[in-house]
Every structure is written in C-alpha cells, then in structure tokens.
Design a protein around this motif. Structure first.
Motif, PDB file in Angstrom:
ATOM      1  N   LYS A   1      -3.916  -1.521  -4.276  1.00 11.68           N
ATOM      2  CA  LYS A   1      -4.782   0.190  -4.973  1.00 11.68           C
ATOM      3  C   LYS A   1      -6.233  -0.164  -4.622  1.00 11.68           C
ATOM      4  CE  LYS A   1      -5.966   2.964  -9.304  1.00 11.68           C
ATOM      5  NZ  LYS A   1      -6.575   2.069 -10.637  1.00 11.68           N
TER       6      LYS A   1
ATOM      7  N   ILE B   1       1.038  -1.378   0.084  1.00  7.80           N
ATOM      8  CA  ILE B   1      -0.093  -0.214  -0.346  1.00  7.80           C
ATOM      9  C   ILE B   1       0.961   1.784   0.051  1.00  7.80           C
ATOM     10  CG2 ILE B   1      -1.579   1.416   1.082  1.00  7.80           C
ATOM     11  CD1 ILE B   1      -2.717  -1.734   2.177  1.00  7.80           C
ATOM     12  N   TYR B   2       0.324   2.262  -0.839  1.00  3.88           N
ATOM     13  CA  TYR B   2       1.840   3.952  -1.074  1.00  3.88           C
ATOM     14  C   TYR B   2       2.260   3.004  -1.210  1.00  3.88           C
ATOM     15  CZ  TYR B   2      -2.681   4.715   2.103  1.00  3.88           C
ATOM     16  OH  TYR B   2      -3.945   4.838   2.797  1.00  3.88           O
ATOM     17  N   GLU B   3       2.776   2.831  -2.281  1.00  2.00           N
ATOM     18  CA  GLU B   3       4.387   2.213  -2.543  1.00  2.00           C
ATOM     19  C   GLU B   3       5.238   3.237  -3.422  1.00  2.00           C
ATOM     20  OE1 GLU B   3       5.900   0.764  -7.646  1.00  2.00           O
ATOM     21  OE2 GLU B   3       3.675  -0.277  -6.724  1.00  2.00           O
ATOM     22  N   LYS B   4       4.064   4.236  -4.340  1.00  2.00           N
ATOM     23  CA  LYS B   4       5.310   5.210  -4.871  1.00  2.00           C
ATOM     24  C   LYS B   4       5.375   6.164  -3.449  1.00  2.00           C
ATOM     25  CE  LYS B   4       2.656   5.344  -9.259  1.00  2.00           C
ATOM     26  NZ  LYS B   4       1.279   5.845 -10.363  1.00  2.00           N
ATOM     27  N   THR B   5       4.343   6.761  -2.698  1.00  2.00           N
ATOM     28  CA  THR B   5       5.019   7.549  -1.998  1.00  2.00           C
ATOM     29  C   THR B   5       6.429   7.294  -0.439  1.00  2.00           C
ATOM     30  OG1 THR B   5       2.454   7.345  -1.411  1.00  2.00           O
ATOM     31  CG2 THR B   5       4.006   7.816   0.047  1.00  2.00           C
ATOM     32  N   TYR B   6       6.197   5.528  -0.505  1.00  2.00           N
ATOM     33  CA  TYR B   6       7.161   4.938   0.018  1.00  2.00           C
ATOM     34  C   TYR B   6       8.722   5.233  -0.108  1.00  2.00           C
ATOM     35  CZ  TYR B   6       4.671   2.196   4.032  1.00  2.00           C
ATOM     36  OH  TYR B   6       3.361   2.424   5.052  1.00  2.00           O
TER      37      TYR B   6
ATOM     38  N   LYS C   1      -9.012   5.379   2.272  1.00  2.00           N
ATOM     39  CA  LYS C   1      -8.990   6.558   1.777  1.00  2.00           C
ATOM     40  C   LYS C   1     -10.178   7.118   1.617  1.00  2.00           C
ATOM     41  CE  LYS C   1      -9.738   9.716  -1.707  1.00  2.00           C
ATOM     42  NZ  LYS C   1      -9.474  10.451  -3.408  1.00  2.00           N
TER      43      LYS C   1
ATOM     44  N   GLU D   1      -5.672   0.425  -0.837  1.00  2.00           N
ATOM     45  CA  GLU D   1      -5.074   1.814  -1.092  1.00  2.00           C
ATOM     46  C   GLU D   1      -6.855   2.480  -0.958  1.00  2.00           C
ATOM     47  OE1 GLU D   1      -2.708   3.694  -3.382  1.00  2.00           O
ATOM     48  OE2 GLU D   1      -1.233   2.302  -3.058  1.00  2.00           O
ATOM     49  N   GLU D   2      -7.646   2.482  -2.175  1.00  2.00           N
ATOM     50  CA  GLU D   2      -8.696   3.140  -1.939  1.00  2.00           C
ATOM     51  C   GLU D   2      -9.865   2.898  -1.252  1.00  2.00           C
ATOM     52  OE1 GLU D   2     -10.723   1.572  -5.863  1.00  2.00           O
ATOM     53  OE2 GLU D   2      -9.347   2.566  -6.966  1.00  2.00           O
TER      54      GLU D   2
ATOM     55  N   ARG E   1      -0.563  -5.294  -7.772  1.00  3.30           N
ATOM     56  CA  ARG E   1      -0.713  -3.914  -7.696  1.00  3.30           C
ATOM     57  C   ARG E   1      -2.188  -3.535  -7.095  1.00  3.30           C
ATOM     58  NH1 ARG E   1       4.097  -3.063 -10.997  1.00  3.30           N
ATOM     59  NH2 ARG E   1       5.722  -1.520  -9.091  1.00  3.30           N
TER      60      ARG E   1
END
Length: 293
Positions: A164, A51-56, A171, A167-168, A160
C-alpha cells in the motif's frame, strides 16, 4: 422453397441455442481457473508485497472471462452439427441431417426428404430439447473461490502495508511526472528562452524526475521533492526576464509540494501569482518614479 427456409431457420435456432449453452460452459470453466489464479495472487500478497493486488485479481478474472467468450465465438456450433444433434435429441432418424444435405437440390427424392423433415420439426420445442442447465457444483465452486478472495484480501498483513505504501508512492510519482511534463511543454513553447536556457531547465527537470523514480520510501520521496523545490526556486529567481515562466515555475513548485492538500495548493498558487504581479507592479512604479526624478 418455404419448407427449405423453415428447416434452415430451425437448424440455425438449434445452433444458436447450443452455442449459448457452450458459452455458459466455457465461461464457468474460465471463471473457476481465473478465480484460482486470483486466489494465488491474494495468498501471495499476504506474504510478499504485491502492488495493485486487487487490480491484478480483477484483470486476471476479466481476461479469463473474455478469453472464454472469444473461444465460444470461434467455436460456434456449425449448422450440420446442429442438424445432427437435433436428429439425435428429437429421435428423428437423421431426417433433418439428410434434409440439410439436400437443401439446395430440387428433385423428387430431395423434395420428399425435405417434406418429411419439415413435418417432423413443426412442433419441436428447441428450449426443451436443449435446456440451459444450472450447474450447482460449478456455481458453488465460483462462490467459494470469490468468498475466499474477498475474505483474505481484507486481512491486513505487513506485506500488504508495504505494498500500500508503494502504491501511494507510485501515485505521487505519477502526479509529479504530470507536473514536470506540463512544465517541459511550457518551456519548449516559450519563445523568450534561448536554446541553452531551455536545455538547462530540461536537464534540471529530468534529473528531478529520475530522483523521484528512484524513491522507494516516503522519506526518499520527500528528499527528492525538497531537492526539486530548491532547484525550481533557484531557476525561477534566475529567470527574471520572463514573467510567465517565472509564474509557471513557482506554480509547479507548489504542485510538487506533497504536504499541501489540493485546496491549499490552489490557494497557494493564487497567492504566488498575486505576489509576482505585485512585485512586477512595484518594480514598474519604482522605475517610473526614477525616470521622473
């Protein structure tokens, strides 16, 4: 005195220049290690849901870069080391180093050494002696790692998709938390409710919040939402003595409905308030008519 100031100024400029070169070195190394760690996260996310791969990835690279800047700041070049390196690069036979050691003394030997050092540093080009070299190899590695991260992150894998989805859900749960938090605040500040009523309402909201937190799929979230909506409607219908709280509960029910868009929610909330006001007005008119009769 002027010669002493000029020597100190030149040494300080050299120290600043060397510190800048070191900063680029630390930053380059940190970015490589940060991007390697980011690449590991990206590869892991292709196999396991992260979760939050890009953020990490962004966080890891940012922390690495900030750490490099902090290290560079802590390990700034000292004046005595800068003087020694200036002597070495300009082949000044330790004139600047000796002058710096005698900078606060005022005798014939010190004055002679300082005058000699001053005459030798007049036309020194610090940028030429200490150039900022571009490390093509290091830049190439950084570009390669960055390209791999960007390219691999665009590959859509089952893990992925799962991440995703999570993540949704996370949120949506956070949005629910905000609605419930605001509702709790309204209940707490409501002076017309008894402590027992406040306690009962808060328990209902806390139960609903726990149900949301346990949800791992959209189906489970929908069930928790449906359960919450029924409880809110039930509580709202039971509290007919408090019009404002009734409105708050009804609007919260609309906010918690995940099937509506933001615009639809606003329209629905306006309609809910209008219906409550109309019902209140109709009740008042009926009571008035009964009193007159």
């Amino acid at each position: 005195m002027e010669k002493r100031k000029q020597i100190k100024k030149v040494i300080k400029n050299v120290a600043d220049r060397i510190s800048l070169i070191n900063t680029f070195y630390y930053l380059g190394v940190a970015l490589i290690f940060g991007l390697i760690a980011g690449l590991i996260v990206t590869l892991t996310a292709m196999i396991f849901p992260v979760i939050y791969e890009k953020t990490y990835v962004i966080l890891i690279v940012s922390v690495a870069a900030i750490t490099a800047l902090i290290i560079a700041l802590i390990k700034r070049e000292k004046m005595e080391n800068a003087a020694l390196k200036l002597d070495k690069e300009a082949d000044l036979k330790e004139r600047v180093t000796t002058a710096y050691e005698l900078i606060d003394k005022d005798d014939e030997i010190a004055n002679a050494v300082i005058s000699s050092a001053f005459s030798h540093i007049q036309n020194i080009n610090i940028k030429k002696l200490f150039p900022v070299k571009i490390n093509i190899k290091k830049i190439g590695i950084i570009v390669l790692l960055l390209s791999l991260i960007v390219g691999l992150s665009m590959i859509d894998t089952p893990s992925r998709k799962e991440a995703k989805n999570k993540e949704e859900i996370a949120k949506i749960i956070n949005e629910k938390k905000d609605v419930i938090k605001e509702l709790k605040k309204e209940i707490k500040n409501n002076k017309e409710l008894t402590d027992e009523e406040k306690k009962r309402l808060n328990e209902q909201l806390e139960t609903a919040l726990n149900e949301f937190k346990k949800a791992d799929t959209k189906e489970e979230l929908a069930k928790a939402e449906e359960k919450m909506l029924k409880k809110l409607e039930q509580e709202a219908s039971n509290i007919d003595k408090n019009e404002e709280l009734f409105k708050s509960l009804a609007k919260a029910a609309v906010d918690l409905n995940n099937n509506l868009s933001d615009k639809e929610k606003e329209i629905a909330k306006e309609n809910v308030v209008k219906k409550i006001d109309d019902a209140k007005k109709a009740e008042e008119e009926l009571n008035k008519a009964l009193d007159e009769a």
